[in-house]
Motif scaffolding. Structure first.
Motif, PDB file in Angstrom:
ATOM      1  N   UNK A   2      -6.192  -3.384  -1.128  1.00  0.00           N
ATOM      2  CA  UNK A   2      -6.945  -2.515  -2.037  1.00  0.00           C
ATOM      3  C   UNK A   2      -6.826  -2.974  -3.485  1.00  0.00           C
ATOM      4  N   UNK A   3      -5.626  -3.379  -3.898  1.00  0.00           N
ATOM      5  CA  UNK A   3      -5.382  -3.817  -5.275  1.00  0.00           C
ATOM      6  C   UNK A   3      -4.647  -5.146  -5.258  1.00  0.00           C
ATOM      7  N   UNK A   4      -4.595  -5.783  -6.434  1.00  0.00           N
ATOM      8  CA  UNK A   4      -3.863  -7.040  -6.552  1.00  0.00           C
ATOM      9  C   UNK A   4      -2.386  -6.830  -6.240  1.00  0.00           C
ATOM     10  N   UNK A   5      -1.793  -5.726  -6.704  1.00  0.00           N
ATOM     11  CA  UNK A   5      -0.380  -5.489  -6.417  1.00  0.00           C
ATOM     12  C   UNK A   5      -0.153  -5.261  -4.923  1.00  0.00           C
ATOM     13  N   UNK A   6      -1.063  -4.550  -4.267  1.00  0.00           N
ATOM     14  CA  UNK A   6      -0.942  -4.368  -2.819  1.00  0.00           C
ATOM     15  C   UNK A   6      -0.978  -5.708  -2.094  1.00  0.00           C
ATOM     16  N   UNK A   7      -1.771  -6.647  -2.608  1.00  0.00           N
ATOM     17  CA  UNK A   7      -1.847  -7.971  -1.992  1.00  0.00           C
ATOM     18  C   UNK A   7      -0.511  -8.699  -2.093  1.00  0.00           C
ATOM     19  N   UNK A  58       1.596  -3.822   5.885  1.00  0.00           N
ATOM     20  CA  UNK A  58       1.109  -2.504   6.304  1.00  0.00           C
ATOM     21  C   UNK A  58       1.631  -1.377   5.411  1.00  0.00           C
ATOM     22  N   UNK A  59       2.051  -1.710   4.185  1.00  0.00           N
ATOM     23  CA  UNK A  59       2.512  -0.708   3.221  1.00  0.00           C
ATOM     24  C   UNK A  59       1.795  -0.958   1.899  1.00  0.00           C
ATOM     25  N   UNK A  60       1.417   0.102   1.211  1.00  0.00           N
ATOM     26  CA  UNK A  60       0.733  -0.018  -0.073  1.00  0.00           C
ATOM     27  C   UNK A  60       1.589   0.560  -1.192  1.00  0.00           C
ATOM     28  N   UNK A  61       1.210   0.239  -2.418  1.00  0.00           N
ATOM     29  CA  UNK A  61       1.912   0.805  -3.570  1.00  0.00           C
ATOM     30  C   UNK A  61       1.801   2.325  -3.584  1.00  0.00           C
ATOM     31  N   UNK A  62       0.686   2.852  -3.112  1.00  0.00           N
ATOM     32  CA  UNK A  62       0.527   4.311  -3.033  1.00  0.00           C
ATOM     33  C   UNK A  62       1.542   4.914  -2.076  1.00  0.00           C
ATOM     34  N   UNK A 100       6.798   7.975  -1.611  1.00  0.00           N
ATOM     35  CA  UNK A 100       8.193   8.070  -1.182  1.00  0.00           C
ATOM     36  C   UNK A 100       9.102   8.251  -2.394  1.00  0.00           C
ATOM     37  N   UNK A 101       8.871   7.457  -3.430  1.00  0.00           N
ATOM     38  CA  UNK A 101       9.704   7.540  -4.628  1.00  0.00           C
ATOM     39  C   UNK A 101       9.558   8.898  -5.315  1.00  0.00           C
ATOM     40  N   UNK A 102       8.357   9.441  -5.323  1.00  0.00           N
ATOM     41  CA  UNK A 102       8.144  10.752  -5.940  1.00  0.00           C
ATOM     42  C   UNK A 102       8.909  11.842  -5.199  1.00  0.00           C
ATOM     43  N   UNK A 105      11.774  -0.780 -11.947  1.00  0.00           N
ATOM     44  CA  UNK A 105      11.214  -2.122 -11.808  1.00  0.00           C
ATOM     45  C   UNK A 105       9.863  -2.087 -11.111  1.00  0.00           C
ATOM     46  N   UNK A 106       9.728  -1.226 -10.120  1.00  0.00           N
ATOM     47  CA  UNK A 106       8.462  -1.067  -9.402  1.00  0.00           C
ATOM     48  C   UNK A 106       7.347  -0.679 -10.362  1.00  0.00           C
ATOM     49  N   UNK A 107       7.613   0.284 -11.223  1.00  0.00           N
ATOM     50  CA  UNK A 107       6.591   0.727 -12.180  1.00  0.00           C
ATOM     51  C   UNK A 107       6.263  -0.377 -13.184  1.00  0.00           C
ATOM     52  N   UNK A 108       7.281  -1.061 -13.692  1.00  0.00           N
ATOM     53  CA  UNK A 108       7.042  -2.100 -14.696  1.00  0.00           C
ATOM     54  C   UNK A 108       6.266  -3.275 -14.123  1.00  0.00           C
TER      55      UNK A 108
END
Length: 493
Positions: A147-152, A160-164, A169-171, A355-358
């Motif tokens: 879906x996104x460059x980061x997901x790639x 089979x896991x996305x940033x969303x 999970x983190x939230x 680190x994930x957010x940055x």
């Protein structure tokens, strides 16, 4: 069947070349002379060009079209090869070679910057790494279902896991972690730390003994020293590194246990899968579940630290901490430290979330490399309540971004989530585990993990592996419940 057999033979040679490339990386971080850095970059680029050419060879497409899987293992091999082939074909030869060359060079530049505390020395190289990884991520996003460059990028480490998915999970984790941290830091009882000087040779002797206790096979591996501990290789050659600080023996000890978790996973994969897409850990999240459960739920348990307490006294004489209970509390002290790899089990996840957010902002173009140090320091102060005193304690502490490993960091916390689920199942199936741990023997748990998780390699998808091992789908609840129970007992909450 001829197409399937030809495909397997071709893949075997490609995987062998990948192992050689990995060995070059191991050598660079442990034994390579400093003056060889430029040449090593060219060597890495050359071998990556060969590997990339094999991964995009048109014959792969022909074999995949014609091959018939003889069994479930063959079907999974074809599935993984199709995914790898599709991703490889998105990347130009030039980009693959340049990434290999640059990330080889950038490691040495990062190490120099880290030693000197000089962020500006590293930023030009990091800017190039980010630029190339953005280009790679965009090519993957356009050529695959990402879906996104980061997901790639994330797909490379946790399929089979996305940033969303990760963000959700983190939230859910953050409120309980922060609430627990506040209770602990406000507790009347605060454990004393371990203090003293602990010789490097004795630390390394103890780390080797602990590695053997956790099942690391030294006939197929070795321990060396590195700036940042890591594990490298698979099958018959799996090497680990650790580091030594004479004021902090826990750094060496638990870095070793962590990397042994990675290494024994690779050593335990079914030998029939060697040098094939099945012959390695299925994802970094599952990989981190092994390293984190070895390090924390087993290695930092009251039973096992009681045994380590005796081993420490045998090596170093009397300690300032006089009882196994005080030693266990010292091993598990909670505080807002700066270094992720030395963080307690609660703050560790908060490190990863930051680190994930940055890095999502970096890859998405919302954060410029020139502003990274300021963003890091501001976020750290907000999340941990203390100011970063020097770059080595801030954005220069981790090796990952110099190596271009964007998308890797969230798998550490996901590994903690998986580890919480696995440990709940282990405690259910091995109710007298503490008796063995108190004798310095984690083998009942490690054998369980080898049978339920490790031997399968990449045969099953990541969440499927954890679900099958535990009997239920993974959630963050077991990890959070474990943390609350453990630290309530230590801090007398």
């Amino acid at each position: 069947m001829t197409a399937f057999a030809d495909l397997k033979t071709f893949l075997r040679d490609t995987e062998a070349l990948s192992q050689i490339a990995g060995r070059l990386g191991w050598d660079q971080e442990t034994m390579m002379p400093r003056g060889a850095a430029l040449q090593r970059g060219d060597e890495m680029a050359a071998i990556e060009a060969v590997i990339h050419a094999r991964r995009t060879d048109p014959r792969l497409g022909d074999w995949l079209a014609a091959a018939e899987a003889p069994d479930a293992e063959g079907a999974r091999l074809l599935e993984l090869t199709r995914r790898s082939y599709a991703r490889a074909c998105c990347i130009p030869d030039r980009l693959a070679a340049e990434l290999a060359r640059l990330t080889s060079l950038s490691h040495g530049i990062w190490a120099e910057a880290r030693a000197a505390g000089d962020v500006q020395h590293f930023l030009p190289t990091l800017r190039l790494v980010v630029m190339l990884r953005r280009e790679q991520a965009q090519a993957w996003a356009e050529g695959t279902a990402a879906t996104t460059a980061y997901d790639a990028l994330l797909e490379e480490y946790e399929p089979e896991t996305t940033a969303t998915d990760i963000a959700a999970i983190f939230d859910r984790m953050r409120p309980r972690l922060v609430a627990l941290r506040e209770r602990i830091l406000g507790a009347a009882y605060q454990p004393a730390p371990l203090s003293g000087t602990f010789g490097a040779e004795a630390q390394l002797r103890l780390s080797r003994k602990v590695a053997e206790a956790f099942g690391y096979d030294f006939t197929r591996g070795r321990i060396d020293l590195a700036v940042h501990p890591f594990s490298s290789g698979s099958g018959a050659d799996v090497r680990i590194t650790t580091r030594v600080m004479e004021s902090d023996p826990f750094n060496c000890l638990y870095s070793t246990i962590h990397e042994v978790g990675h290494a024994t996973y690779e050593q335990s994969v079914d030998p029939a899968y060697a040098l094939s897409p099945l012959g390695q850990g299925v994802s970094m999240g599952v990989h981190e579940s092994q390293s984190r459960i070895y390090e924390n739920q087993l290695g930092r348990s009251a039973a096992f630290t009681g045994w380590i307490f005796g081993q420490m006294r045998a090596e170093f004489g009397d300690l300032a901490l006089e009882t196994p209970e005080a030693f266990h509390a010292a091993v598990n002290r909670v505080g807002p430290g700066f270094i992720r790899t030395e963080a307690d089990e609660i703050h560790y996840n908060l490190h990863v979330m930051m680190r994930f957010d940055l890095e999502r902002q970096l890859i998405g173009g919302d954060l410029d490399v020139a502003d990274l140090e300021e963003a890091w320091n501001a976020r750290f102060l907000a999340d941990f309540g203390v100011a970063v005193p020097r770059p080595q304690d801030g954005m220069l502490q981790d090796v990952h971004w110099s190596a271009g490993l964007f998308g890797y960091f969230p798998t550490y916390a996901l590994g903690n989530v998986y580890a919480g689920c696995l440990m709940q199942a282990i405690r259910r199936d091995i109710p007298d585990l503490d008796r063995s741990l108190a004798q310095g023997d984690p083998s009942p748990a490690t054998a369980w993990l080898a049978e339920r998780v490790q031997r399968h390699g990449a045969l099953h998808a990541p969440r499927a592996v954890i679900t099958a091992a535990c009997g239920t789908a993974p959630t963050e609840a077991p990890l959070l419940d474990y943390l609350e129970a453990k630290f309530a007992a230590i801090y007398r909450l």
